[in-house]
Write a protein that holds these residues in place. Structure first.
Motif, short mmCIF file in Angstrom:
data_model
loop_
_atom_site.label_atom_id
_atom_site.label_comp_id
_atom_site.label_asym_id
_atom_site.label_seq_id
_atom_site.Cartn_x
_atom_site.Cartn_y
_atom_site.Cartn_z
N CYS A 149 0.84 -1.22 0.00
CA CYS A 149 0.00 0.00 0.00
C CYS A 149 0.87 1.26 0.00
O CYS A 149 0.51 2.26 -0.64
N TRP B 247 -7.09 11.19 -1.98
CA TRP B 247 -7.08 10.06 -1.04
C TRP B 247 -8.26 10.08 -0.07
O TRP B 247 -8.41 9.16 0.73
N LEU C 247 -4.81 10.43 6.62
CA LEU C 247 -5.66 9.53 5.83
C LEU C 247 -6.71 8.88 6.73
O LEU C 247 -6.54 8.82 7.95
N GLU D 217 0.98 6.86 -6.66
CA GLU D 217 -0.12 7.82 -6.79
C GLU D 217 0.38 9.26 -6.63
O GLU D 217 -0.06 10.16 -7.34
N GLN E 49 0.98 4.16 -2.82
CA GLN E 49 0.85 5.59 -2.49
C GLN E 49 1.94 6.40 -3.19
O GLN E 49 1.67 7.47 -3.73
#
Ligand code: CTP
Length: 437
Positions: A25, A82, A99, A32, A29
């Motif tokens: 993950c 996000w 987040l 992204e 990120q």
């Protein structure tokens, strides 16, 4: 020194290291962040501890992003993408995204710093990535990884950071580094000892100069506290503590501190006790670093309180340091009396911070003292009576100050093993209430 750690790959292997070493993950990120950078036409980088530790094969999940361009605008876009929230600090060009799962991501505009006075917080203005990296503490922390898709995973190393990782060297980026930010004195030792590195000769010389110029004194209490607490929270802080002793840093931080062999041995015993306690009571919150700090305080009147003032410790931390330094030795002597029954131990310790009880266990040379404190820590401090005031009312007594005394007597009896059932507790309580008539 902790065992030496050295890079696990070469600079051109960073794309593979990112893919293979980071949790999936986090890797996604990074992609992204790069994708969004591309979309809004800014160049974005991962920097700091994540890059250093990736190269060293050490887990680190702290995502720090630097943007060549408007970091705050980029952070807002990223937070929207996000579904996170964003807090911005316009004077510094920085932002923190939180987040939904609680992860924090720091985003900053690439910036340079101007230090108007030694140790003061700097003025900043937007700058290139190179300038941003140059204002940092050490070459090993001045590495960046490009995130935009076309260059994804490319290592940016302007100052020989990779070479220094490979040779295990902590090196400042410029001669005035310790004057600009004296917390770096403690940071240098922290990184050096954490990774089994050494200071470059020049860096060590600058550091010693910074010490003899007493630049640590220029720091605010908060900054000193933050840096010292990070050092004491290292997985094994002892090598760093020993190094600070060798460099005669302790009295420069505060005259109440000592890194004597006795003090360091006490930190070591305290660490063993903390590990023991964590194993048995993993959910209990303890401020272990404040416990270690207390071990480093000289046994002199008011040393604990004067240190707490200097470091601007919060109430809990100051309470721990003062409890250990002001009452620790007397409590230890009291516990050494053969006759201390569990209820007496309980009454000596119940209002003290748990860290003091841990300190006592760590300090106890006699096995029986240790046993008494262990019993308190793991068992007695959780003990409650089965009866309450309601039970006494049900028996026809009128509520009043004697209730407290009666319940207290019931608790004492339970602690000492004299009352094992509810009926036995009630009998003890009644005795007190009848006796008081
Ligand atoms: N930094 C600096 N000077 C400081 C504090 C931080 O130059 N006094 C820079 C370094 O580049 C560092 C980055 O900011 O890598 C992030 O700081 P921090 O999170 O404190 O350190 P990490 O390197 O992530 O170290 P740790 O592994 O202890 O978290």
């Amino acid at each position: 020194m902790n065992p030496p750690i050295r890079p696990i790959g070469s600079p051109n292997q960073v794309p593979e290291l990112l893919r293979e070493r980071l949790p999936h993950c986090l890797y996604e990120q990074l992609r992204e962040v790069g994708g969004l950078g591309e979309a809004v036409q800014v160049t974005v980088f991962a920097v700091g501890g994540l890059v250093r530790d990736l190269l060293l094969g050490v887990p680190n999940l702290d995502l720090d992003v630097v943007v060549e361009g408007d970091g705050i605008a980029f952070a807002r876009q990223l937070a929207r993408f996000w579904g996170g929230t964003v807090t911005v600090h316009p004077p510094f060009g920085t932002a923190v995204i939180i987040l939904p799962g609680g992860q924090h991501v720091d985003v900053a505009t690439a910036r340079t710093e101007v230090y108007e006075r030694p140790a003061a917080l700097p003025q900043t203005r937007p700058a290139s990535l190179r300038e941003d990296l140059f204002r940092r503490d050490f070459t090993i922390n001045a590495l960046a990884v490009q995130l935009n898709p076309s260059q994804f995973g490319q290592l940016v190393d302007f100052f020989g950071g990779w070479e220094d990782l490979a040779s295990g060297t902590v090196r400042v980026l410029h001669p005035l580094s310790f004057r600009d930010d004296p917390t770096r004195i403690l940071r240098a030792v922290r990184f050096e000892q954490r990774y089994g590195f050494h200071l470059s000769p020049d860096t060590e010389q600058r550091l010693r100069e910074a010490l003899s110029n007493d630049w640590l004194n220029l720091l605010t209490g908060e900054r000193l506290r933050d840096e010292l607490s990070l050092l004491l929270q290292e997985a094994n802080p002892l090598p760093a503590l020993r190094r600070l002793t060798e460099m005669q840093v302790w009295p420069r931080i505060h005259p109440a501190l000592t890194g004597s062999e006795t003090a360091l041995a006490q930190v070591e015993r305290m660490r063993e006790t903390v590990a023991w306690f964590r194993e048995h009571r993993p959910d209990e919150a303890i401020v272990e670093w404040a416990g270690y700090l207390a071990c480093l305080v000289q046994p002199k009147p008011a040393a604990g309180s004067s240190l707490s003032d200097r470091l601007r410790l919060n109430q809990k931390e100051a309470h721990i340091v003062r409890a250990v330094t002001e009452r620790g030795a007397d409590l230890l002597a009291a516990l050494e009396l053969e006759t201390r029954r569990p209820a007496e131990v309980y009454e000596l310790l119940e209002r003290e911070p748990i860290e003091l009880a841990l300190w006592l266990r760590a300090s106890a040379s006699a096995g029986q003292v240790r046993k008494k404190v262990e019993r308190f820590l793991l068992h007695d401090r959780y003990l409650r009576t089965e009866i309450s005031g309601k039970d006494l009312i049900a028996l026809g007594y009128r509520p009043g100050p004697a209730f407290g005394e009666a319940l207290r007597a019931a608790l004492r009896a339970r602690l000492n093993g004299e009352a094992k059932t509810r009926a036995e507790e009630l009998a003890v309580a009644r005795q007190v209430l009848e006796g008081g008539k």
